[in-house]
Design a protein around this motif. Structure first.
Motif, PDB file in Angstrom:
ATOM      1  N   VAL A  64     -10.388  -1.477  13.095  1.00 20.75           N
ATOM      2  CA  VAL A  64     -10.480  -0.846  11.775  1.00 20.75           C
ATOM      3  C   VAL A  64     -11.917  -0.904  11.283  1.00 20.75           C
ATOM      4  O   VAL A  64     -12.546  -1.972  11.306  1.00 20.75           O
ATOM      5  CB  VAL A  64      -9.545  -1.546  10.764  1.00 20.75           C
ATOM      6  CG1 VAL A  64      -9.635  -0.861   9.396  1.00 20.75           C
ATOM      7  CG2 VAL A  64      -8.120  -1.546  11.269  1.00 20.75           C
ATOM      8  N   GLY A  65     -12.425   0.244  10.847  1.00 24.12           N
ATOM      9  CA  GLY A  65     -13.761   0.302  10.275  1.00 24.12           C
ATOM     10  C   GLY A  65     -13.706   0.161   8.763  1.00 24.12           C
ATOM     11  O   GLY A  65     -12.938   0.855   8.100  1.00 24.12           O
ATOM     12  N   LEU A  66     -14.516  -0.764   8.201  1.00 27.07           N
ATOM     13  CA  LEU A  66     -14.578  -0.979   6.756  1.00 27.07           C
ATOM     14  C   LEU A  66     -15.964  -0.623   6.243  1.00 27.07           C
ATOM     15  O   LEU A  66     -16.976  -0.906   6.901  1.00 27.07           O
ATOM     16  CB  LEU A  66     -14.288  -2.442   6.385  1.00 27.07           C
ATOM     17  CG  LEU A  66     -12.826  -2.867   6.241  1.00 27.07           C
ATOM     18  CD1 LEU A  66     -12.210  -3.103   7.611  1.00 27.07           C
ATOM     19  CD2 LEU A  66     -12.712  -4.119   5.388  1.00 27.07           C
ATOM     20  N   PRO A 122      -2.076   5.200   6.331  1.00 30.71           N
ATOM     21  CA  PRO A 122      -1.919   6.437   5.554  1.00 30.71           C
ATOM     22  C   PRO A 122      -3.249   6.922   4.988  1.00 30.71           C
ATOM     23  O   PRO A 122      -4.118   6.115   4.638  1.00 30.71           O
ATOM     24  CB  PRO A 122      -0.964   6.029   4.426  1.00 30.71           C
ATOM     25  CG  PRO A 122      -0.289   4.793   4.899  1.00 30.71           C
ATOM     26  CD  PRO A 122      -1.264   4.098   5.802  1.00 30.71           C
ATOM     27  N   GLU A 123      -3.378   8.237   4.886  1.00 31.66           N
ATOM     28  CA  GLU A 123      -4.631   8.827   4.400  1.00 31.66           C
ATOM     29  C   GLU A 123      -4.989   8.328   3.007  1.00 31.66           C
ATOM     30  O   GLU A 123      -6.145   8.001   2.726  1.00 31.66           O
ATOM     31  CB  GLU A 123      -4.522  10.350   4.396  1.00 31.66           C
ATOM     32  CG  GLU A 123      -5.805  11.021   3.904  1.00 31.66           C
ATOM     33  CD  GLU A 123      -5.660  12.523   3.756  1.00 31.66           C
ATOM     34  OE1 GLU A 123      -6.665  13.167   3.455  1.00 31.66           O
ATOM     35  OE2 GLU A 123      -4.533  13.034   3.918  1.00 31.66           O
ATOM     36  N   GLU A 150     -16.726   8.842   5.787  1.00 26.05           N
ATOM     37  CA  GLU A 150     -16.400  10.138   5.182  1.00 26.05           C
ATOM     38  C   GLU A 150     -16.089  11.180   6.255  1.00 26.05           C
ATOM     39  O   GLU A 150     -15.190  12.002   6.100  1.00 26.05           O
ATOM     40  CB  GLU A 150     -17.565  10.613   4.303  1.00 26.05           C
ATOM     41  CG  GLU A 150     -17.748   9.812   3.024  1.00 26.05           C
ATOM     42  CD  GLU A 150     -16.590   9.970   2.063  1.00 26.05           C
ATOM     43  OE1 GLU A 150     -15.876  10.982   2.149  1.00 26.05           O
ATOM     44  OE2 GLU A 150     -16.386   9.074   1.224  1.00 26.05           O
ATOM     45  N   THR A 151     -16.839  11.144   7.360  1.00 24.04           N
ATOM     46  CA  THR A 151     -16.590  12.094   8.443  1.00 24.04           C
ATOM     47  C   THR A 151     -15.223  11.867   9.068  1.00 24.04           C
ATOM     48  O   THR A 151     -14.465  12.805   9.319  1.00 24.04           O
ATOM     49  CB  THR A 151     -17.683  11.968   9.524  1.00 24.04           C
ATOM     50  OG1 THR A 151     -18.969  12.163   8.926  1.00 24.04           O
ATOM     51  CG2 THR A 151     -17.486  13.007  10.615  1.00 24.04           C
ATOM     52  N   LEU A 152     -14.887  10.587   9.295  1.00 23.48           N
ATOM     53  CA  LEU A 152     -13.592  10.260   9.887  1.00 23.48           C
ATOM     54  C   LEU A 152     -12.442  10.594   8.944  1.00 23.48           C
ATOM     55  O   LEU A 152     -11.378  11.027   9.385  1.00 23.48           O
ATOM     56  CB  LEU A 152     -13.543   8.768  10.235  1.00 23.48           C
ATOM     57  CG  LEU A 152     -14.338   8.339  11.472  1.00 23.48           C
ATOM     58  CD1 LEU A 152     -14.416   6.828  11.553  1.00 23.48           C
ATOM     59  CD2 LEU A 152     -13.691   8.904  12.731  1.00 23.48           C
ATOM     60  N   LEU A 153     -12.659  10.402   7.645  1.00 23.36           N
ATOM     61  CA  LEU A 153     -11.606  10.691   6.670  1.00 23.36           C
ATOM     62  C   LEU A 153     -11.193  12.155   6.731  1.00 23.36           C
ATOM     63  O   LEU A 153     -10.025  12.494   6.555  1.00 23.36           O
ATOM     64  CB  LEU A 153     -12.085  10.329   5.264  1.00 23.36           C
ATOM     65  CG  LEU A 153     -11.020  10.264   4.165  1.00 23.36           C
ATOM     66  CD1 LEU A 153      -9.984   9.183   4.479  1.00 23.36           C
ATOM     67  CD2 LEU A 153     -11.668  10.002   2.811  1.00 23.36           C
ATOM     68  N   GLN A 168     -11.177   2.539   1.452  1.00 22.71           N
ATOM     69  CA  GLN A 168     -12.340   2.795   2.307  1.00 22.71           C
ATOM     70  C   GLN A 168     -12.316   1.970   3.599  1.00 22.71           C
ATOM     71  O   GLN A 168     -13.263   1.289   3.959  1.00 22.71           O
ATOM     72  CB  GLN A 168     -13.648   2.563   1.542  1.00 22.71           C
ATOM     73  CG  GLN A 168     -13.830   3.552   0.389  1.00 22.71           C
ATOM     74  CD  GLN A 168     -15.245   3.635  -0.112  1.00 22.71           C
ATOM     75  OE1 GLN A 168     -15.865   2.613  -0.383  1.00 22.71           O
ATOM     76  NE2 GLN A 168     -15.779   4.833  -0.231  1.00 22.71           N
ATOM     77  N   PHE A 169     -11.166   2.021   4.274  1.00 18.22           N
ATOM     78  CA  PHE A 169     -11.089   1.536   5.646  1.00 18.22           C
ATOM     79  C   PHE A 169     -10.307   2.553   6.467  1.00 18.22           C
ATOM     80  O   PHE A 169      -9.504   3.314   5.924  1.00 18.22           O
ATOM     81  CB  PHE A 169     -10.480   0.128   5.753  1.00 18.22           C
ATOM     82  CG  PHE A 169      -9.126  -0.052   5.111  1.00 18.22           C
ATOM     83  CD1 PHE A 169      -8.028   0.720   5.480  1.00 18.22           C
ATOM     84  CD2 PHE A 169      -8.937  -1.023   4.146  1.00 18.22           C
ATOM     85  CE1 PHE A 169      -6.782   0.529   4.914  1.00 18.22           C
ATOM     86  CE2 PHE A 169      -7.690  -1.217   3.560  1.00 18.22           C
ATOM     87  CZ  PHE A 169      -6.615  -0.432   3.950  1.00 18.22           C
ATOM     88  N   ILE A 170     -10.556   2.559   7.780  1.00 21.03           N
ATOM     89  CA  ILE A 170      -9.958   3.610   8.597  1.00 21.03           C
ATOM     90  C   ILE A 170      -9.799   3.117  10.036  1.00 21.03           C
ATOM     91  O   ILE A 170     -10.663   2.379  10.548  1.00 21.03           O
ATOM     92  CB  ILE A 170     -10.856   4.878   8.549  1.00 21.03           C
ATOM     93  CG1 ILE A 170     -10.096   6.113   9.015  1.00 21.03           C
ATOM     94  CG2 ILE A 170     -12.155   4.691   9.310  1.00 21.03           C
ATOM     95  CD1 ILE A 170     -10.745   7.410   8.565  1.00 21.03           C
TER      96      ILE A 170
END
Length: 581
Positions: free
Chosen positions: A97-99, A76-77, A133-136, A84-86
């Motif tokens: 997953v990127g942390l 979830p967003e 931040e860009t991916l978010l 701060q993981f995506i």
């Protein structure tokens, strides 16, 4: 070994340089050593590789174009933003997953929880804060879509005459709308400004926002969404596009383009991803330019039941008794945005609409209810609540719903309708239920008319709902217990004996499912019932203190007490109680 020691060991820093960096980081309030190294010329990619070696996890530079949008659904967003993981990929059934900070234990625990719920193994990668931040921004794409439109706009607008360009664009939209002559607006995205407005409306709808605020600041335009009662800044736009955006919204709402000196109200309906959404628009002249507020009304959400509003079983019984009365006046009160209309619709939905002729006057009609003759007032043609109420009486109604009592004429007509054998439901603006009577008196209604017609007054507010996994226990002891005991001390003994003060209440803390600790809102209520004793008080002394004293003697719970009881059972965080006096 600290990261700075690792850099010394690797020969990236000398001992003296490391000491200077640590001193500089301390002076700047705990800035990270890595940020200082980038400021002094180290490549971000080199720093990322060094961090990955130090933490013994792989690193990855991520291009948002290489991350499929459907991957984002795994996390979830709000969880991604908080921890701060995506998600950045899915390979051979393993979620990548990127942390940003792998040392964050809370983030690792939350990721473990989400992965176990998904039933997917995962692999973590260290990514830079900039990539994160860009991916978010890809979750909803609001900033990205708007930025693209802004780039297109730079090539479209004549920079020496932006206002004229905006007006030309608005006229084009108006001509198209007039040509189509469709009953509902289509959000046409032919031009960049139209695209910006369409994207804002779309993301507000998808994000369950109740309102959109578009306001011009000194050097930029701020766009905010109201979600669960709180405003969140979602977007900043260049000040140069403000007039174009306002013009576009005015075109959609059928407002006067060149009238900027006084407020205007309008509305439009649009299809947002196959959903018919109503938008109510209000413009307001401010120092830097017109502010626009758009209320988002989604008829597709349907009408709530009385149980879903947050009413207790005891209060539901009181309301059901009131709406089965053959005549009288039932009033809901509270500030704008407190859920009065939602509760009013829930009441309408309970009525026997087959045996009764139910007619409503609304501004606007938010939800369609089968069996109710719903009418939209239009003040611009002198079809107001007052004029509509006079005409409704010729429609042989049994039950009348008036959206709001705004003036003396409407109040007197509503009272007269209740006196002549009709059940009238409406809303009013007061701070509490006891304030309804003096408010009607202030509007010119005589107390001897209020006493026999008013059935009950319902006051309400909305509070945030606790996420079950986000509960943190707070012991009820000392001053808190004394506060609870004092709150209920003036109630009758038979009411107090049913109120049990627990050993602990709960507050909301971040959890993997709810990083904010809360999700959604629910109503808290107080109901003033009118009986023979209360009629006597209204006739003799129709002031708030006297009415409240009489109501308390009969066991009326206030909104604060309703909130306390909801905090006792863990429905809402205890902090929500503090919002009430």
């Amino acid at each position: 070994m600290a990261f700075v020691d690792y850099l010394i060991q690797k020969g990236v820093l000398k001992q003296a340089e490391a000491g200077e960096l640590l001193d500089e980081a301390e002076k700047k309030g705990g800035v990270e050593i890595g940020d200082l190294l980038v400021e002094k010329g180290m490549a971000k990619e080199r720093l990322l590789d060094l961090k990955a070696e130090y933490l013994n996890i792989p690193s990855k530079s991520v291009d948002p174009k290489d991350v499929p949008v459907d991957i984002l659904r795994y996390i979830p967003e709000e969880s991604a933003a908080h921890y701060q993981f995506i998600p950045i990929g899915l390979a051979d059934g393993v979620l990548e997953v990127g942390l940003v900070d792998p040392d964050n234990i809370e983030a690792r625990d939350a990721l473990q929880f989400i992965a176990s719920r998904l039933g997917l193994p995962y692999k973590i990668f260290l990514i830079s804060h900039a990539d994160f931040e860009t991916l978010l921004g890809s979750y909803k794409g609001l900033s990205g879509e708007v930025n693209k439109a802004l780039s297109d706009l730079e090539g479209e607008l004549n920079k020496s005459d932006e206002v004229s360009a905006a007006v030309r664009q608005a006229r084009t939209g108006m001509e198209r709308a007039l040509k189509d002559k469709e009953p509902e607006t289509r959000i046409i995205e032919d031009t960049p400004v139209m695209k910006i407005v369409a994207v804002i409306l779309q993301h507000a709808t998808e994000g369950n926002a109740s309102d959109i605020h578009i306001e011009r600041m000194s050097e930029k335009v701020k766009v905010r969404f109201r979600v669960d009662g709180a405003l969140y800044t979602s977007l900043f736009l260049p000040a140069s596009v403000h007039e174009s955006i306002v013009a576009r919204i005015k075109v959609l709402s059928n407002l006067k383009l060149f009238e900027k000196r006084k407020p205007q109200d309008g509305s439009f309906t649009a299809n947002i991803k196959d959903r018919k959404i109503d938008f109510r628009v209000s413009t307001f002249p401010a120092y830097y330019g017109e502010k626009v507020v758009i209320r988002v009304l989604d008829p597709g959400k349907g009408v709530k039941s009385l149980e879903e509003t947050g009413l207790t079983p005891e209060n539901i019984a009181k309301i059901r008794s009131a709406i089965t009365r053959p005549f009288g006046l039932l009033l809901l009160t509270g500030p704008t945005g407190s859920g009065k209309t939602t509760t009013l619709y829930a009441m309408l939905n309970e009525l026997d609409r087959e045996k009764n002729n139910v007619v409503s006057l609304e501004d606007p009609v938010e939800y369609i209810i089968d069996g109710v003759n719903q009418s939209q007032v239009k003040p611009e043609i002198d079809y107001t609540f007052a004029s509509g109420l006079r005409n409704i009486l010729r429609q042989d109604p049994n039950i009348i719903m008036v959206g709001e009592i705004r003036d003396k004429e409407t109040a007197q007509l509503a009272i007269q309708a209740a006196l002549t054998g009709h059940l009238v439901l409406s809303t009013l603006h007061t701070n509490n239920a006891a304030g309804v009577v003096p408010r009607l008196v202030d509007m010119g209604v005589d107390p001897y008319l209020i006493a026999p017609t008013l059935i009950c007054a319902v006051a309400q507010r909305l509070v945030q709902v606790m996420c079950p996994p986000s509960k943190k226990a707070i012991p009820v002891e000392g001053g808190m217990r004394v506060m609870f005991e004092k709150q209920f001390e003036d109630l009758p003994a038979q009411i107090k004996k049913n109120i049990k003060i627990p050993k602990e209440v709960y507050d909301a803390v971040p959890s993997p499912e709810c990083p904010g600790g809360t999700r959604g809102r629910i109503g808290v209520f107080e109901i003033l019932e009118i009986d023979r004793e209360m009629e006597r008080v209204i006739l003799e002394n129709p002031v708030e203190d006297a009415i409240l004293k009489a109501a308390r003697a009969k066991g009326m719970l206030t909104m604060k007490e309703d909130a306390i009881l909801k905090a006792f059972d863990g429905t809402i965080p205890f902090r929500e109680v503090n919002k009430f006096e």
